[in-house]
Design a protein around this motif. Structure first.
Motif, PDB file in Angstrom:
ATOM      1  N   UNK A  10       0.840  -1.203   0.000  1.00  7.70           N
ATOM      2  CA  UNK A  10       0.000   0.000   0.000  1.00  7.70           C
ATOM      3  C   UNK A  10       0.872   1.250   0.000  1.00  7.70           C
ATOM      4  N   UNK A  11       1.934   1.241   0.795  1.00 10.63           N
ATOM      5  CA  UNK A  11       2.824   2.401   0.877  1.00 10.63           C
ATOM      6  C   UNK A  11       3.430   2.733  -0.481  1.00 10.63           C
ATOM      7  N   UNK A  12       3.861   1.711  -1.202  1.00  5.85           N
ATOM      8  CA  UNK A  12       4.437   1.927  -2.537  1.00  5.85           C
ATOM      9  C   UNK A  12       3.408   2.530  -3.482  1.00  5.85           C
ATOM     10  N   UNK A  13       2.191   1.983  -3.464  1.00  2.00           N
ATOM     11  CA  UNK A  13       1.122   2.493  -4.322  1.00  2.00           C
ATOM     12  C   UNK A  13       0.686   3.896  -3.898  1.00  2.00           C
ATOM     13  N   UNK A  14       0.688   4.143  -2.587  1.00  2.00           N
ATOM     14  CA  UNK A  14       0.256   5.451  -2.079  1.00  2.00           C
ATOM     15  C   UNK A  14       1.177   6.568  -2.559  1.00  2.00           C
ATOM     16  N   UNK A  15       2.475   6.300  -2.617  1.00  2.66           N
ATOM     17  CA  UNK A  15       3.421   7.308  -3.106  1.00  2.66           C
ATOM     18  C   UNK A  15       3.159   7.623  -4.577  1.00  2.66           C
ATOM     19  N   UNK A  16       2.907   6.593  -5.359  1.00  2.00           N
ATOM     20  CA  UNK A  16       2.594   6.804  -6.776  1.00  2.00           C
ATOM     21  C   UNK A  16       1.269   7.561  -6.926  1.00  2.00           C
ATOM     22  N   UNK A  17       0.321   7.199  -6.067  1.00  2.00           N
ATOM     23  CA  UNK A  17      -0.984   7.868  -6.098  1.00  2.00           C
ATOM     24  C   UNK A  17      -0.839   9.354  -5.779  1.00  2.00           C
ATOM     25  N   UNK A  18      -0.046   9.682  -4.738  1.00  2.00           N
ATOM     26  CA  UNK A  18       0.113  11.078  -4.357  1.00  2.00           C
ATOM     27  C   UNK A  18       0.829  11.874  -5.436  1.00  2.00           C
ATOM     28  N   UNK A  19       1.797  11.275  -6.070  1.00  6.72           N
ATOM     29  CA  UNK A  19       2.481  11.935  -7.189  1.00  6.72           C
ATOM     30  C   UNK A  19       1.500  12.243  -8.312  1.00  6.72           C
ATOM     31  N   UNK A  20       0.623  11.308  -8.594  1.00  7.66           N
ATOM     32  CA  UNK A  20      -0.399  11.500  -9.630  1.00  7.66           C
ATOM     33  C   UNK A  20      -1.330  12.654  -9.251  1.00  7.66           C
ATOM     34  N   UNK A  21      -1.776  12.666  -7.977  1.00 12.89           N
ATOM     35  CA  UNK A  21      -2.670  13.730  -7.506  1.00 12.89           C
ATOM     36  C   UNK A  21      -1.978  15.088  -7.557  1.00 12.89           C
ATOM     37  N   UNK A  22      -0.712  15.136  -7.110  1.00 14.72           N
ATOM     38  CA  UNK A  22       0.035  16.398  -7.121  1.00 14.72           C
ATOM     39  C   UNK A  22       0.145  16.954  -8.530  1.00 14.72           C
ATOM     40  N   UNK A  23       0.397  16.084  -9.495  1.00 13.62           N
ATOM     41  CA  UNK A  23       0.511  16.520 -10.892  1.00 13.62           C
ATOM     42  C   UNK A  23      -0.823  17.016 -11.427  1.00 13.62           C
ATOM     43  N   UNK A  24      -1.911  16.335 -11.068  1.00 10.89           N
ATOM     44  CA  UNK A  24      -3.225  16.752 -11.531  1.00 10.89           C
ATOM     45  C   UNK A  24      -3.645  18.071 -10.896  1.00 10.89           C
ATOM     46  N   UNK A  25      -3.274  18.269  -9.635  1.00  9.36           N
ATOM     47  CA  UNK A  25      -3.654  19.497  -8.936  1.00  9.36           C
ATOM     48  C   UNK A  25      -2.977  20.721  -9.529  1.00  9.36           C
ATOM     49  N   UNK A  26      -1.821  20.525 -10.147  1.00 10.92           N
ATOM     50  CA  UNK A  26      -1.131  21.644 -10.795  1.00 10.92           C
ATOM     51  C   UNK A  26      -1.916  22.161 -11.992  1.00 10.92           C
ATOM     52  N   UNK A  27      -2.782  21.307 -12.510  1.00 17.70           N
ATOM     53  CA  UNK A  27      -3.545  21.664 -13.713  1.00 17.70           C
ATOM     54  C   UNK A  27      -4.854  22.360 -13.378  1.00 17.70           C
ATOM     55  N   UNK A  28      -5.234  22.352 -12.109  1.00 16.04           N
ATOM     56  CA  UNK A  28      -6.525  22.938 -11.747  1.00 16.04           C
ATOM     57  C   UNK A  28      -6.391  23.807 -10.508  1.00 16.04           C
ATOM     58  N   UNK A  29      -7.379  24.632 -10.288  1.00 14.13           N
ATOM     59  CA  UNK A  29      -7.386  25.520  -9.136  1.00 14.13           C
ATOM     60  C   UNK A  29      -7.651  24.720  -7.875  1.00 14.13           C
ATOM     61  N   UNK A  30      -6.836  24.941  -6.843  1.00 13.55           N
ATOM     62  CA  UNK A  30      -7.002  24.238  -5.583  1.00 13.55           C
ATOM     63  C   UNK A  30      -8.254  24.740  -4.874  1.00 13.55           C
ATOM     64  N   UNK A  31      -9.075  23.824  -4.431  1.00 12.34           N
ATOM     65  CA  UNK A  31     -10.306  24.171  -3.740  1.00 12.34           C
ATOM     66  C   UNK A  31     -10.036  24.374  -2.255  1.00 12.34           C
ATOM     67  N   UNK A  32     -10.565  25.450  -1.697  1.00 10.91           N
ATOM     68  CA  UNK A  32     -10.455  25.669  -0.264  1.00 10.91           C
ATOM     69  C   UNK A  32     -11.578  24.908   0.436  1.00 10.91           C
ATOM     70  N   UNK A  33     -11.234  23.887   1.199  1.00 11.50           N
ATOM     71  CA  UNK A  33     -12.209  23.177   2.013  1.00 11.50           C
ATOM     72  C   UNK A  33     -11.587  22.913   3.377  1.00 11.50           C
ATOM     73  N   UNK A  34     -12.352  22.310   4.262  1.00  9.35           N
ATOM     74  CA  UNK A  34     -11.874  22.084   5.618  1.00  9.35           C
ATOM     75  C   UNK A  34     -10.562  21.314   5.641  1.00  9.35           C
ATOM     76  N   UNK A  35     -10.508  20.233   4.861  1.00  7.70           N
ATOM     77  CA  UNK A  35      -9.313  19.394   4.847  1.00  7.70           C
ATOM     78  C   UNK A  35      -8.091  20.115   4.320  1.00  7.70           C
ATOM     79  N   UNK A  36      -8.246  20.824   3.221  1.00  4.21           N
ATOM     80  CA  UNK A  36      -7.111  21.550   2.643  1.00  4.21           C
ATOM     81  C   UNK A  36      -6.616  22.643   3.586  1.00  4.21           C
ATOM     82  N   UNK A  37      -7.556  23.312   4.254  1.00  2.11           N
ATOM     83  CA  UNK A  37      -7.162  24.364   5.205  1.00  2.11           C
ATOM     84  C   UNK A  37      -6.329  23.777   6.334  1.00  2.11           C
ATOM     85  N   UNK A  38      -6.791  22.667   6.896  1.00  2.00           N
ATOM     86  CA  UNK A  38      -6.061  22.046   8.004  1.00  2.00           C
ATOM     87  C   UNK A  38      -4.732  21.483   7.530  1.00  2.00           C
ATOM     88  N   UNK A  39      -4.741  20.781   6.395  1.00  2.00           N
ATOM     89  CA  UNK A  39      -3.517  20.155   5.888  1.00  2.00           C
ATOM     90  C   UNK A  39      -2.440  21.199   5.586  1.00  2.00           C
TER      91      UNK A  39
END
Length: 391
Positions: A346-375
């Motif tokens: 899971x840890x190996x897949x999670x790192x790949x997953x987060x890299x994928x999410x980080x790359x996708x987030x660069x393409x779109x506007x980050x949404x302000x929500x409770x989780x993002x504010x806390x994180x």
């Protein structure tokens, strides 16, 4: 530390030395065939990250509660990226609700839903039980309750954070928010505020001032906006591993069976919100932060190799009641090795997953929500306290 776990047939010819699957580097011989090499960061109880989340549960806050449900495991996973001198701190989360007319007026419409605890399934369970009703929201009162009644750990190695979210003026009620926040700061408890509405309105209603007073961060969010998720090519495989990891938990004690059922229930709760949320929970379960030594024999023996000496036969699950201690140790060793292998996958897949999410987030506007504010603030405040970020 290196630990070898050997299990041959169902009996062990020698005494087993158990090391935490989350705290060590281990070579494990599985079914006399495969050697699994795993490396994980040691967990320490020398320092803690303690996070209290205070949610307004008045009538207008249904969206806020949904965002909290949607982001709990994302917040947990963000916390696990923080390391202190190379070690993973112990993480505790507490939960309060306030501003609900169903609560006692004598208690200022405040309820401690869960104390600061490492039991993340309990936090999830309590979060999903919250309901909105009415409300008179007294921010000063609930902060005072949190600061004085929760068990905060002293010492500058520890990071102590309060996040309060709501949408009414911050200065309501008879208790002065400035005074209680200043008292919090004396204990190195940093108060962060999340206003559910327009940024300027949050400033004019003193939510920003609350954060400034507490050396924290001020955020504003649209609590009625649905959380945006990014699905990845790794999600299906992670969820399959989650189902397998559940099979490695061995309940014990008076409430063990109930706790194991609750684990499955919190899986279902996470999945009811979204597939992405279920995946985030699955990732959390692969980390040192997710520990259940109060009811799971694998975690218990990894924490204390002599634990079986004090556990009564009637406290064991049905599958172990007729086994002797050597057989039980062999069984637990096998489950421990299975879990460690799954966690690594899971840890190996999670790192790949987060890299994928980080790359996708660069393409779109980050949404302000409770989780993002806390994180976002957890990372920044962590760096200020001397923590490093290791994804």
């Amino acid at each position: 530390m290196k630990t070898k776990i050997f299990y041959i047939s169902t009996l062990l010819a020698t005494t087993l030395t158990f090391g935490s699957c989350n705290n060590s580097k281990a070579n494990t011989l599985v079914n006399n065939e495969t050697i699994i090499e795993t490396t994980t960061i040691k967990r320490t109880t020398e320092n803690k990250i303690q996070v209290a989340i205070l949610l307004d549960t008045s009538n207008s806050m249904d969206g806020l509660i949904e965002q909290a449900k949607s982001r709990l495991w994302n917040i947990v996973n963000t916390l696990t990226t923080l390391k202190y001198q190379g070690k993973a701190p112990e993480i505790e989360i507490g939960l309060y609700e306030y501003g609900n007319d169903g609560l006692s007026s004598e208690a200022n419409y405040i309820r401690q839903v869960a104390p600061l605890t490492t039991d993340l399934d309990l936090i999830s369970e309590k979060l999903f039980s919250l309901r909105t009703n009415g409300g008179s929201e007294y921010c000063g009162a609930v902060i005072q309750d949190v600061v004085t009644k929760l068990t905060w750990k002293d010492g500058n190695k520890n990071m102590k954070l309060v996040y309060i979210a709501g949408n009414e003026p911050f200065n309501q009620g008879s208790i002065n928010y400035k005074e209680v926040i200043k008292e919090a700061l004396k204990k190195e408890i940093y108060v962060n505020t999340i206003f559910c509405g327009n940024k300027q309105e949050g400033i004019s209603t003193l939510w920003q001032d609350g954060a400034i007073t507490g050396n924290g961060k001020y955020f504003n969010i649209d609590s009625n906006q649905r959380v945006q998720y990014i699905n990845t090519p790794y999600d299906d495989q992670i969820t399959q591993y989650n189902q397998k990891i559940n099979e490695t938990y061995v309940s014990y004690g008076r409430r063990g069976a109930d706790k194991k059922r609750n684990q499955a229930m919190q899986d279902a709760n996470a999945e009811s919100v979204s597939k992405a949320n279920y995946v985030e929970r699955s990732v959390s379960k692969s980390k040192t932060v997710y520990k259940n030594d109060s009811w799971d024999l694998v975690d218990k023996i990894n924490e204390d190799e002599k634990a079986l000496e004090t556990i009564k036969k009637e406290e064991l699950p049905a599958e172990l009641k007729d086994k002797n201690k050597t057989e039980i140790k062999a069984y637990i060793a096998q489950k421990s090795a299975e879990r460690e292998k799954i966690q690594k996958e899971i840890s190996t897949l999670a790192k790949k997953r987060q890299e994928y999410i980080d790359n996708e987030m660069k393409k779109q506007k980050t949404q302000d929500d409770l989780g993002n504010a806390i994180a976002t603030s957890i990372i920044e405040l962590g760096k200020n306290k001397g923590y490093s970020v290791e994804k």
